[in-house]
Design a protein around this motif. Structure first.
Motif, PDB file in Angstrom:
ATOM      1  N   THR A   1       4.712   3.895 -17.468  1.00  0.00           N
ATOM      2  CA  THR A   1       3.556   3.709 -16.585  1.00  0.00           C
ATOM      3  C   THR A   1       3.947   3.097 -15.242  1.00  0.00           C
ATOM      4  O   THR A   1       5.068   2.620 -15.054  1.00  0.00           O
ATOM      5  CB  THR A   1       2.512   2.781 -17.233  1.00  0.00           C
ATOM      6  OG1 THR A   1       2.990   1.424 -17.180  1.00  0.00           O
ATOM      7  CG2 THR A   1       2.232   3.147 -18.670  1.00  0.00           C
ATOM      8  N   ARG A   2       2.977   3.077 -14.347  1.00  0.00           N
ATOM      9  CA  ARG A   2       3.084   2.280 -13.128  1.00  0.00           C
ATOM     10  C   ARG A   2       2.988   0.803 -13.524  1.00  0.00           C
ATOM     11  O   ARG A   2       2.312   0.463 -14.508  1.00  0.00           O
ATOM     12  CB  ARG A   2       1.974   2.638 -12.156  1.00  0.00           C
ATOM     13  CG  ARG A   2       1.915   4.115 -11.779  1.00  0.00           C
ATOM     14  CD  ARG A   2       0.672   4.448 -10.949  1.00  0.00           C
ATOM     15  NE  ARG A   2       0.555   5.879 -10.736  1.00  0.00           N
ATOM     16  CZ  ARG A   2      -0.077   6.721 -11.555  1.00  0.00           C
ATOM     17  NH1 ARG A   2      -0.659   6.237 -12.659  1.00  0.00           N
ATOM     18  NH2 ARG A   2      -0.128   8.010 -11.290  1.00  0.00           N
ATOM     19  N   PRO A   3       3.617  -0.091 -12.765  1.00  0.00           N
ATOM     20  CA  PRO A   3       3.607  -1.512 -13.136  1.00  0.00           C
ATOM     21  C   PRO A   3       2.209  -2.100 -13.319  1.00  0.00           C
ATOM     22  O   PRO A   3       1.970  -2.862 -14.258  1.00  0.00           O
ATOM     23  CB  PRO A   3       4.346  -2.181 -11.975  1.00  0.00           C
ATOM     24  CG  PRO A   3       5.275  -1.120 -11.469  1.00  0.00           C
ATOM     25  CD  PRO A   3       4.519   0.168 -11.613  1.00  0.00           C
ATOM     26  N   GLU A   4       1.294  -1.747 -12.445  1.00  0.00           N
ATOM     27  CA  GLU A   4      -0.033  -2.359 -12.492  1.00  0.00           C
ATOM     28  C   GLU A   4      -0.887  -1.849 -13.645  1.00  0.00           C
ATOM     29  O   GLU A   4      -1.958  -2.396 -13.920  1.00  0.00           O
ATOM     30  CB  GLU A   4      -0.770  -2.124 -11.166  1.00  0.00           C
ATOM     31  CG  GLU A   4      -1.111  -0.671 -10.853  1.00  0.00           C
ATOM     32  CD  GLU A   4      -0.003   0.086 -10.128  1.00  0.00           C
ATOM     33  OE1 GLU A   4      -0.289   1.168  -9.578  1.00  0.00           O
ATOM     34  OE2 GLU A   4       1.151  -0.425 -10.121  1.00  0.00           O
ATOM     35  N   GLU A   5      -0.406  -0.835 -14.364  1.00  0.00           N
ATOM     36  CA  GLU A   5      -1.199  -0.239 -15.442  1.00  0.00           C
ATOM     37  C   GLU A   5      -0.665  -0.582 -16.833  1.00  0.00           C
ATOM     38  O   GLU A   5      -1.274  -0.209 -17.843  1.00  0.00           O
ATOM     39  CB  GLU A   5      -1.225   1.289 -15.277  1.00  0.00           C
ATOM     40  CG  GLU A   5      -1.923   1.754 -14.003  1.00  0.00           C
ATOM     41  CD  GLU A   5      -1.759   3.242 -13.761  1.00  0.00           C
ATOM     42  OE1 GLU A   5      -0.935   3.866 -14.456  1.00  0.00           O
ATOM     43  OE2 GLU A   5      -2.443   3.773 -12.877  1.00  0.00           O
TER      44      GLU A   5
ATOM     45  N   ASP B   1      -2.929  -2.674 -19.429  1.00  0.00           N
ATOM     46  CA  ASP B   1      -4.033  -1.854 -19.944  1.00  0.00           C
ATOM     47  C   ASP B   1      -3.499  -0.817 -20.927  1.00  0.00           C
ATOM     48  O   ASP B   1      -4.151  -0.498 -21.932  1.00  0.00           O
ATOM     49  CB  ASP B   1      -4.764  -1.154 -18.799  1.00  0.00           C
ATOM     50  CG  ASP B   1      -5.619  -2.114 -17.976  1.00  0.00           C
ATOM     51  OD1 ASP B   1      -5.950  -3.204 -18.484  1.00  0.00           O
ATOM     52  OD2 ASP B   1      -5.936  -1.785 -16.816  1.00  0.00           O
ATOM     53  N   GLU B   2      -2.319  -0.293 -20.646  1.00  0.00           N
ATOM     54  CA  GLU B   2      -1.712   0.704 -21.546  1.00  0.00           C
ATOM     55  C   GLU B   2      -1.366   0.076 -22.892  1.00  0.00           C
ATOM     56  O   GLU B   2      -1.460   0.742 -23.934  1.00  0.00           O
ATOM     57  CB  GLU B   2      -0.467   1.303 -20.904  1.00  0.00           C
ATOM     58  CG  GLU B   2       0.174   2.429 -21.695  1.00  0.00           C
ATOM     59  CD  GLU B   2      -0.632   3.722 -21.714  1.00  0.00           C
ATOM     60  OE1 GLU B   2      -0.287   4.621 -22.517  1.00  0.00           O
ATOM     61  OE2 GLU B   2      -1.603   3.839 -20.933  1.00  0.00           O
TER      62      GLU B   2
ATOM     63  N   ARG C   1      -4.437   0.150 -24.868  1.00  0.00           N
ATOM     64  CA  ARG C   1      -4.721   1.524 -25.272  1.00  0.00           C
ATOM     65  C   ARG C   1      -3.833   1.934 -26.444  1.00  0.00           C
ATOM     66  O   ARG C   1      -4.303   2.535 -27.414  1.00  0.00           O
ATOM     67  CB  ARG C   1      -4.497   2.475 -24.098  1.00  0.00           C
ATOM     68  CG  ARG C   1      -4.807   3.935 -24.405  1.00  0.00           C
ATOM     69  CD  ARG C   1      -4.382   4.851 -23.266  1.00  0.00           C
ATOM     70  NE  ARG C   1      -4.842   6.204 -23.509  1.00  0.00           N
ATOM     71  CZ  ARG C   1      -4.218   7.086 -24.291  1.00  0.00           C
ATOM     72  NH1 ARG C   1      -3.108   6.752 -24.920  1.00  0.00           N
ATOM     73  NH2 ARG C   1      -4.714   8.306 -24.447  1.00  0.00           N
ATOM     74  N   MET C   2      -2.533   1.608 -26.350  1.00  0.00           N
ATOM     75  CA  MET C   2      -1.598   1.957 -27.415  1.00  0.00           C
ATOM     76  C   MET C   2      -1.977   1.278 -28.727  1.00  0.00           C
ATOM     77  O   MET C   2      -1.931   1.892 -29.807  1.00  0.00           O
ATOM     78  CB  MET C   2      -0.173   1.566 -27.004  1.00  0.00           C
ATOM     79  CG  MET C   2       0.892   1.891 -28.028  1.00  0.00           C
ATOM     80  SD  MET C   2       2.552   1.460 -27.454  1.00  0.00           S
ATOM     81  CE  MET C   2       2.872   2.820 -26.321  1.00  0.00           C
ATOM     82  N   LEU C   3      -2.359   0.013 -28.635  1.00  0.00           N
ATOM     83  CA  LEU C   3      -2.803  -0.708 -29.829  1.00  0.00           C
ATOM     84  C   LEU C   3      -3.982   0.012 -30.470  1.00  0.00           C
ATOM     85  O   LEU C   3      -4.024   0.188 -31.693  1.00  0.00           O
ATOM     86  CB  LEU C   3      -3.186  -2.144 -29.459  1.00  0.00           C
ATOM     87  CG  LEU C   3      -3.778  -2.993 -30.584  1.00  0.00           C
ATOM     88  CD1 LEU C   3      -2.757  -3.225 -31.680  1.00  0.00           C
ATOM     89  CD2 LEU C   3      -4.295  -4.323 -30.033  1.00  0.00           C
TER      90      LEU C   3
ATOM     91  N   HIS D   1      10.788   0.587 -10.023  1.00  0.00           N
ATOM     92  CA  HIS D   1      11.036   0.726 -11.456  1.00  0.00           C
ATOM     93  C   HIS D   1       9.717   0.913 -12.197  1.00  0.00           C
ATOM     94  O   HIS D   1       8.715   0.246 -11.899  1.00  0.00           O
ATOM     95  CB  HIS D   1      11.765  -0.507 -11.998  1.00  0.00           C
ATOM     96  CG  HIS D   1      13.206  -0.560 -11.604  1.00  0.00           C
ATOM     97  ND1 HIS D   1      13.661  -1.330 -10.565  1.00  0.00           N
ATOM     98  CD2 HIS D   1      14.299   0.086 -12.115  1.00  0.00           C
ATOM     99  CE1 HIS D   1      14.976  -1.168 -10.445  1.00  0.00           C
ATOM    100  NE2 HIS D   1      15.385  -0.329 -11.370  1.00  0.00           N
ATOM    101  N   VAL D   2       9.731   1.816 -13.169  1.00  0.00           N
ATOM    102  CA  VAL D   2       8.556   2.014 -14.021  1.00  0.00           C
ATOM    103  C   VAL D   2       8.450   0.859 -15.008  1.00  0.00           C
ATOM    104  O   VAL D   2       9.348   0.027 -15.128  1.00  0.00           O
ATOM    105  CB  VAL D   2       8.656   3.351 -14.789  1.00  0.00           C
ATOM    106  CG1 VAL D   2       8.649   4.526 -13.839  1.00  0.00           C
ATOM    107  CG2 VAL D   2       9.895   3.379 -15.691  1.00  0.00           C
ATOM    108  N   HIS D   3       7.327   0.799 -15.720  1.00  0.00           N
ATOM    109  CA  HIS D   3       7.183  -0.081 -16.868  1.00  0.00           C
ATOM    110  C   HIS D   3       7.187   0.774 -18.131  1.00  0.00           C
ATOM    111  O   HIS D   3       6.706   1.917 -18.121  1.00  0.00           O
ATOM    112  CB  HIS D   3       5.884  -0.889 -16.792  1.00  0.00           C
ATOM    113  CG  HIS D   3       5.992  -2.087 -15.912  1.00  0.00           C
ATOM    114  ND1 HIS D   3       5.092  -3.140 -15.963  1.00  0.00           N
ATOM    115  CD2 HIS D   3       6.901  -2.417 -14.953  1.00  0.00           C
ATOM    116  CE1 HIS D   3       5.444  -4.056 -15.075  1.00  0.00           C
ATOM    117  NE2 HIS D   3       6.523  -3.643 -14.442  1.00  0.00           N
ATOM    118  N   THR D   4       7.741   0.244 -19.206  1.00  0.00           N
ATOM    119  CA  THR D   4       7.817   0.992 -20.464  1.00  0.00           C
ATOM    120  C   THR D   4       7.121   0.230 -21.578  1.00  0.00           C
ATOM    121  O   THR D   4       7.091  -1.004 -21.591  1.00  0.00           O
ATOM    122  CB  THR D   4       9.276   1.263 -20.875  1.00  0.00           C
ATOM    123  OG1 THR D   4       9.967   0.014 -21.045  1.00  0.00           O
ATOM    124  CG2 THR D   4       9.990   2.097 -19.831  1.00  0.00           C
TER     125      THR D   4
END
Length: 426
Positions: free
Chosen positions: A292-296, A299-300, A303-305, A380-383
């Motif tokens: 994802t983008r860092p700012e998201e 929230d992701e 969502r994953m949970l 850098h992305v976030h994972t």
């Protein structure tokens, strides 16, 4: 992996965050290693500048007929060249020393993560459903008692084939395990928006370094004679799909899932969960990975949970969600939620899914970036990664929660289409 520039500018915050995870202050050591690297690079740059200047002076000396001076300069250039060649090797060593020191330091927790030393200090976030009640008088049986009584769970033959911490599943239980995995992958791809991937189960060292299993946790891995490793989780190949790449803004968020076998040596679990299927060397798991983008990313995580929870809700299983404390989180995580399913045979909750946000920790190790639409500079992305869910433990939960007094197992309604309409095992 960390940005040494950020550590220099935030040394105190870095050390305080590590202290929350039970690690000693490391900023001074890392900065000292970086000082050595920077000092050496300065010497190399100065040597290169002197070599360039001396090379020009050689021509002038020859032009003026001063052969002695020209030869003196030629000798100096040769010495500088030899210094630079050896100095470049030393630079690689100094860079390697810094990277090796940073590679074994865990990720920094987010501010809202509870501080604690172990699983006893995890914090309850929520519960779902009720514990099952049984009409029979005997205490609920554990999964291995049920499976062995049905004749479809064979630990003795597995030990003959492979040793301890393996199982042979047969007949209806083998089919039930397959049904659970198919149900999970179908739900995540058809309802939760993940793309299915079938990745290699053998990877080289780079992907394991990228996600943080190497170098610190090599003893937990199975290594082949060809220097490949069996994956401990599909997080490794799925996350590394973007290693070394610059994604476009439109490609994010990227959500992928895989149903694979996973392999762990369980090096640190001697004597734990030796009965049954709870802690196996080989197990089936449905993995979820988001980029994802860092700012998201936070929230992701929620969502994953929710995607992982939906599996248990549709199976009709009681569970609770725990926020892991700093001392119980995985190496690469900044925040983690564990889903713990109720197992009546054990009279206990056991982890069945773990969902984590890693920030840019893995992305820096993998050099995975994206280019925002409003910027030329890639970031850098976030994972994130999570179990969606562990199939073997879901099998345990279904056997124990749906057991009947006569030893049969009621098949949850959502799985019956995958079982040819079968309503009961046994």
């Amino acid at each position: 992996m960390f940005d040494i520039k950020w550590i220099r500018e935030n040394a105190d915050a870095f050390d305080k965050a590590l202290a929350k995870r039970g690690y000693e202050a490391s900023s001074a050591k890392l900065i000292a290693l970086d000082d050595s690297r920077r000092s050496h690079i300065t010497k190399l740059q100065e040597a290169q500048e002197r070599r360039n200047a001396a090379s020009k002076e050689i021509g002038k000396a020859k032009g003026s007929g001063d052969e002695a001076r020209a030869q003196e300069l030629i000798d100096e250039v040769a010495q500088i060249k030899a210094f630079i060649q050896s100095g470049e090797e030393e630079e690689r060593t100094l860079v390697g020393n810094l990277e090796a020191a940073m590679a074994v330091i865990p990720n920094l927790p987010y501010e809202d993560v509870p501080v604690g030393s172990d699983e006893n200090e995890n914090v309850l976030l929520k519960t779902h459903g009720e514990r099952p009640t049984f009409t029979f008088n005997e205490a609920p049986k554990e999964h291995y008692e049920l499976g062995e009584a049905l004749g479809d769970m064979d630990f003795a033959r597995a030990a003959k084939l492979s040793g301890s911490r393996f199982v042979v599943l047969k007949g209806q239980i083998a089919r039930l395990e397959r049904a659970l995995g198919q149900f999970m992958i179908d739900l995540h791809t058809q309802e939760n928006g993940y793309m299915e991937v079938s990745p290699p189960l053998l990877v080289n060292a780079d992907p394991l370094y990228g996600t943080g299993q190497l170098p610190k946790f090599e003893e937990d891995l199975f290594k082949s004679t060809t220097d490949h490793y069996l994956i401990p989780t599909a997080e490794v190949p799925l996350t590394n799909l973007v290693a070394g790449e610059i994604l476009s803004d439109e490609q994010l968020p990227l959500r992928v899932t895989a149903l694979t076998y996973c392999f762990r040596s369980e090096a640190g679990s001697a004597g734990r969960d030796t009965r049954g299927m709870l802690r196996q060397h080989q197990f089936l798991k449905c993995e979820l990975v988001s980029v994802t983008r860092p700012e998201e990313s936070l929230d992701e995580l929620d969502r994953m949970l929710g995607c992982a929870e939906l599996i248990l809700q549709k199976l009709g299983l009681h569970y609770r969600v725990m926020t892991l404390c700093t001392g119980d989180m995985g190496f690469g995580a900044r925040k983690t939620y564990d889903i713990e399913v109720w197992l009546p045979g054990q009279d206990a909750y056991r982890e069945i899914s773990s969902c984590s946000v890693c920030g840019d920790f893995q992305a820096r190790r993998m050099n995975a970036r994206y280019r925002p639409t409003d910027s030329k500079q890639p970031l850098h992305v976030h994972t994130l990664n999570g179990s969606g869910i562990a199939v073997g433990r879901a099998l345990i939960a279904v056997l124990e929660n749906y057991q009947n007094g006569d030893g049969s197992i009621t098949v949850p309604e959502v799985l019956r289409p995958y079982m040819g309409g079968l309503e009961k095992l046994g």
